[in-house]
Design a protein around this motif. Structure first.
Motif, mmCIF file in Angstrom:
data_model
loop_
_atom_site.group_PDB
_atom_site.id
_atom_site.type_symbol
_atom_site.label_atom_id
_atom_site.label_comp_id
_atom_site.label_asym_id
_atom_site.label_seq_id
_atom_site.Cartn_x
_atom_site.Cartn_y
_atom_site.Cartn_z
ATOM 1 N N ALA A 64 -2.749 -7.044 -11.487
ATOM 2 C CA ALA A 64 -2.232 -7.454 -10.180
ATOM 3 C C ALA A 64 -1.555 -6.311 -9.428
ATOM 4 O O ALA A 64 -1.350 -6.405 -8.219
ATOM 5 C CB ALA A 64 -1.240 -8.600 -10.353
ATOM 6 N N VAL A 65 -1.218 -5.232 -10.122
ATOM 7 C CA VAL A 65 -0.490 -4.127 -9.488
ATOM 8 C C VAL A 65 -1.275 -3.485 -8.351
ATOM 9 O O VAL A 65 -0.749 -3.318 -7.238
ATOM 10 C CB VAL A 65 -0.084 -3.071 -10.537
ATOM 11 N N PRO A 66 -2.571 -3.110 -8.554
ATOM 12 C CA PRO A 66 -3.305 -2.503 -7.436
ATOM 13 C C PRO A 66 -3.399 -3.415 -6.217
ATOM 14 O O PRO A 66 -3.277 -2.957 -5.075
ATOM 15 C CB PRO A 66 -4.689 -2.239 -8.042
ATOM 16 N N ALA A 67 -3.609 -4.703 -6.441
ATOM 17 C CA ALA A 67 -3.717 -5.633 -5.313
ATOM 18 C C ALA A 67 -2.397 -5.723 -4.554
ATOM 19 O O ALA A 67 -2.376 -5.706 -3.321
ATOM 20 C CB ALA A 67 -4.133 -7.014 -5.824
ATOM 21 N N THR A 68 -1.308 -5.809 -5.298
ATOM 22 C CA THR A 68 0.012 -5.877 -4.654
ATOM 23 C C THR A 68 0.311 -4.602 -3.887
ATOM 24 O O THR A 68 0.791 -4.642 -2.750
ATOM 25 C CB THR A 68 1.104 -6.112 -5.717
ATOM 26 N N LEU A 69 0.027 -3.446 -4.494
ATOM 27 C CA LEU A 69 0.253 -2.161 -3.832
ATOM 28 C C LEU A 69 -0.593 -2.042 -2.579
ATOM 29 O O LEU A 69 -0.127 -1.555 -1.540
ATOM 30 C CB LEU A 69 -0.068 -1.021 -4.801
ATOM 31 N N SER A 70 -1.828 -2.500 -2.674
ATOM 32 C CA SER A 70 -2.724 -2.453 -1.509
ATOM 33 C C SER A 70 -2.159 -3.259 -0.346
ATOM 34 O O SER A 70 -2.173 -2.807 0.808
ATOM 35 C CB SER A 70 -4.104 -2.989 -1.897
ATOM 36 N N VAL A 71 -1.640 -4.430 -0.645
ATOM 37 C CA VAL A 71 -1.063 -5.289 0.403
ATOM 38 C C VAL A 71 0.144 -4.599 1.033
ATOM 39 O O VAL A 71 0.296 -4.565 2.261
ATOM 40 C CB VAL A 71 -0.662 -6.656 -0.178
ATOM 41 N N ILE A 72 1.022 -4.021 0.212
ATOM 42 C CA ILE A 72 2.224 -3.352 0.722
ATOM 43 C C ILE A 72 1.845 -2.186 1.633
ATOM 44 O O ILE A 72 2.396 -2.022 2.733
ATOM 45 C CB ILE A 72 3.105 -2.873 -0.442
ATOM 46 N N LEU A 73 0.896 -1.363 1.186
ATOM 47 C CA LEU A 73 0.500 -0.195 1.974
ATOM 48 C C LEU A 73 -0.145 -0.611 3.297
ATOM 49 O O LEU A 73 0.107 -0.002 4.335
ATOM 50 C CB LEU A 73 -0.445 0.673 1.165
ATOM 51 N N TRP A 74 -0.952 -1.649 3.245
ATOM 52 C CA TRP A 74 -1.571 -2.122 4.484
ATOM 53 C C TRP A 74 -0.534 -2.700 5.454
ATOM 54 O O TRP A 74 -0.627 -2.494 6.672
ATOM 55 C CB TRP A 74 -2.636 -3.181 4.174
ATOM 56 N N ILE A 75 0.461 -3.393 4.925
ATOM 57 C CA ILE A 75 1.519 -3.934 5.783
ATOM 58 C C ILE A 75 2.249 -2.808 6.499
ATOM 59 O O ILE A 75 2.498 -2.867 7.711
ATOM 60 C CB ILE A 75 2.511 -4.779 4.960
ATOM 61 N N ILE A 76 2.558 -1.736 5.759
ATOM 62 C CA ILE A 76 3.284 -0.608 6.345
ATOM 63 C C ILE A 76 2.475 0.035 7.461
ATOM 64 O O ILE A 76 2.979 0.284 8.564
ATOM 65 C CB ILE A 76 3.637 0.428 5.265
ATOM 66 N N VAL A 77 1.214 0.313 7.194
ATOM 67 C CA VAL A 77 0.412 1.013 8.199
ATOM 68 C C VAL A 77 0.115 0.108 9.394
ATOM 69 O O VAL A 77 0.050 0.570 10.550
ATOM 70 C CB VAL A 77 -0.889 1.560 7.571
ATOM 71 N N VAL A 98 -5.687 8.225 -6.378
ATOM 72 C CA VAL A 98 -5.819 6.997 -7.182
ATOM 73 C C VAL A 98 -6.913 6.129 -6.540
ATOM 74 O O VAL A 98 -6.612 5.144 -5.855
ATOM 75 C CB VAL A 98 -4.497 6.217 -7.262
ATOM 76 N N PRO A 99 -8.167 6.508 -6.726
ATOM 77 C CA PRO A 99 -9.263 5.738 -6.115
ATOM 78 C C PRO A 99 -9.242 4.277 -6.542
ATOM 79 O O PRO A 99 -8.905 3.938 -7.680
ATOM 80 C CB PRO A 99 -10.516 6.447 -6.644
ATOM 81 N N GLY A 100 -9.591 3.418 -5.597
ATOM 82 C CA GLY A 100 -9.641 1.998 -5.898
ATOM 83 C C GLY A 100 -8.317 1.279 -5.752
ATOM 84 O O GLY A 100 -8.242 0.075 -5.969
ATOM 85 N N THR A 101 -7.258 2.021 -5.361
ATOM 86 C CA THR A 101 -5.934 1.406 -5.236
ATOM 87 C C THR A 101 -5.841 0.522 -4.005
ATOM 88 O O THR A 101 -5.198 -0.530 -4.023
ATOM 89 C CB THR A 101 -4.848 2.494 -5.154
ATOM 90 N N ILE A 102 -6.486 0.947 -2.915
ATOM 91 C CA ILE A 102 -6.329 0.272 -1.631
ATOM 92 C C ILE A 102 -7.645 -0.348 -1.187
ATOM 93 O O ILE A 102 -8.700 0.311 -1.232
ATOM 94 C CB ILE A 102 -5.834 1.255 -0.554
ATOM 95 N N ALA A 103 -7.595 -1.579 -0.761
ATOM 96 C CA ALA A 103 -8.776 -2.242 -0.217
ATOM 97 C C ALA A 103 -9.150 -1.598 1.116
ATOM 98 O O ALA A 103 -8.274 -1.182 1.876
ATOM 99 C CB ALA A 103 -8.497 -3.731 -0.033
ATOM 100 N N PHE A 104 -10.459 -1.494 1.367
ATOM 101 C CA PHE A 104 -10.962 -0.891 2.613
ATOM 102 C C PHE A 104 -10.356 0.506 2.802
ATOM 103 O O PHE A 104 -9.711 0.803 3.804
ATOM 104 C CB PHE A 104 -10.624 -1.784 3.816
ATOM 105 N N GLU A 105 -10.592 1.360 1.794
ATOM 106 C CA GLU A 105 -9.941 2.670 1.755
ATOM 107 C C GLU A 105 -10.231 3.520 2.990
ATOM 108 O O GLU A 105 -9.333 4.157 3.542
ATOM 109 C CB GLU A 105 -10.362 3.433 0.500
ATOM 110 N N LEU A 106 -11.483 3.564 3.428
ATOM 111 C CA LEU A 106 -11.843 4.409 4.561
ATOM 112 C C LEU A 106 -11.119 3.953 5.824
ATOM 113 O O LEU A 106 -10.556 4.776 6.565
ATOM 114 C CB LEU A 106 -13.351 4.391 4.790
ATOM 115 N N ALA A 107 -11.104 2.657 6.070
ATOM 116 C CA ALA A 107 -10.404 2.130 7.250
ATOM 117 C C ALA A 107 -8.918 2.448 7.169
ATOM 118 O O ALA A 107 -8.286 2.806 8.169
ATOM 119 C CB ALA A 107 -10.622 0.629 7.365
ATOM 120 N N PHE A 108 -8.356 2.342 5.969
ATOM 121 C CA PHE A 108 -6.937 2.640 5.781
ATOM 122 C C PHE A 108 -6.642 4.098 6.109
ATOM 123 O O PHE A 108 -5.655 4.412 6.795
ATOM 124 C CB PHE A 108 -6.518 2.330 4.348
#
Length: 387
Positions: free
Chosen positions: A8-21, A298-308
């Motif tokens: 669950a850590v990568p998914a949670t981190l992905s959500v946090i990073l997307w919220i910030i950006v 850390v590849p695969g950490t963030i969903a939709f990496e290119l868009a991010f």
């Protein structure tokens, strides 16, 4: 169980990073709208009341030498001059009033002094011009016909070069102020150079506990159903001191954001939400350029990496834009401008550290930012950019 948590850590981190950006992107989109559309074509109103229609009030604790320099800089036509102080002092060319220790009201610090002066310093002029102890009035030829008139600022270097560059950066962002006369509520105000119609000041007053008494005043006017806020941004620019140290700047920014969050109840639901988004974006914005490296290491950490990555780079580009606008506003030398551009990532982080601290651990009181003696402040004769 441990495996489920780790998964669950990568998914949670992905959500946090997307919220910030996304918070930063939303804030920048609104800033762009204000600058490109709302403020477009704004013309600074011409003065309709002369310096003789103004009473000047300087607020200080005990900085006699600094206040004397500021009083000396007033135009000779402003003859009604007052210093509201916490300690006795001798000032040539102004009447000094000491706020009694026995005076009690809901307001604190500067607001307490403002409220005492409202009750005890008579004003027969059309406007009260409120100034900080280090406000040097330059280019002042009168006040436009509005109930609240904001003058622009230009901080001078008083110590740290980094805090000075942070002020240049901040003023680049604040070109959005040209849009404020068109808004129903100005997003903030600067009490170091603001003229308020005396009748309105007497009606609204300062008797409320707040750490941002200037912004709270204009928000209170807008919230009063019996008053329609008539706000103007004037062309004249007043010089002030930049925070002398990084620690002082962090404390200042912490007070600003904590006070803004605390006073949101004065705003409509729309402006309350807008203020919260902008404050969150300010506090977390320095992380955005660093976040672009997360998918690389850390590849695969963030969903939709290119868009991010594309969005985070676009957000960082605006940090550069604000630096460029700040240099243009100041009319700074090419060497200082180049230094700011190179140091923009560091400067933006320092500018936001106080906002982050004020959001995470909101102060309930604040210390007055100490000013330095006039001979230690960088002097300048640069012209401020009219835009």
């Amino acid at each position: 169980m441990v495996g489920q948590v780790l998964a669950a850590v990568p998914a949670t981190l992905s959500v946090i990073l997307w919220i910030i950006v996304l918070l930063s992107a939303c804030s920048i989109a609104y800033w762009t709208y204000l600058v490109a559309f709302v403020a477009r074509g704004y013309e600074y109103p011409e003065p309709e009341y002369g310096p003789g229609d103004v009473q000047a009030r300087f607020l200080t604790v005990d900085s006699e030498q600094i206040v004397q320099e500021s009083v000396n800089a007033l135009p000779a036509a402003i003859t009604d001059r007052h210093v509201i102080a916490e300690q006795p002092m001798d000032i040539d060319g102004a009447t000094v009033h000491v706020v009694p220790e026995s005076f009690e009201c809901a307001a604190i610090r500067k607001g307490r002094a403002l409220e005492w002066a409202r009750r005890h310093v008579a004003c027969e002029k059309e406007y009260v011009l409120f100034l900080d102890e280090d406000s040097l009035v330059t280019g002042f030829d009168g006040v436009p016909d509005a109930d609240v008139v904001q003058f622009r600022e230009r901080p001078r270097r008083s110590g740290s070069w980094l805090t000075y560059l942070a002020e240049v950066f901040r003023l680049g962002f604040q070109v959005e102020q040209r849009a404020f006369p068109s808004l129903s509520v100005p997003l903030y105000a600067w009490g170091g150079g603001i003229a308020i119609r005396a009748e309105l000041e007497g009606w609204i007053g300062w008797d409320r506990k707040t750490m941002i008494e200037d912004t709270t005043f204009v928000w209170s006017v807008a919230a009063d159903e019996g008053v329609e806020l008539d706000f103007a941004l004037a062309r004249a620019t007043f010089d002030t001191q930049a925070p002398p140290t990084i620690r002082a700047m962090i404390g200042q920014r912490s007070r600003w954001i904590a006070g803004s969050q605390a006073e949101r109840g004065l705003l409509s639901r729309l402006y309350r939400t807008l203020t919260t988004v902008r404050n969150l974006a300010w506090a977390f914005s320095p992380a955005v350029p660093l976040l672009t490296f997360v998918p690389l290491f850390v590849p695969g950490t963030i969903a939709f990496e290119l868009a991010f990555q594309v969005l985070s780079v676009a957000v960082f580009a605006f940090v550069i834009v604000w630096s460029i606008l700040g240099v243009r506003y100041y009319g700074e030398s090419p060497s200082v401008g180049a230094a700011l551009l190179v140091l923009t990532p560091i400067v933006s982080i320092l500018h936001s550290l106080g906002a982050f601290a004020g959001l995470v651990v909101p102060p309930t009181d604040f210390a007055v930012t100490q000013k330095v003696e006039p001979e230690l402040v960088e002097t300048t004769d640069r012209e401020v950019e009219g835009d």
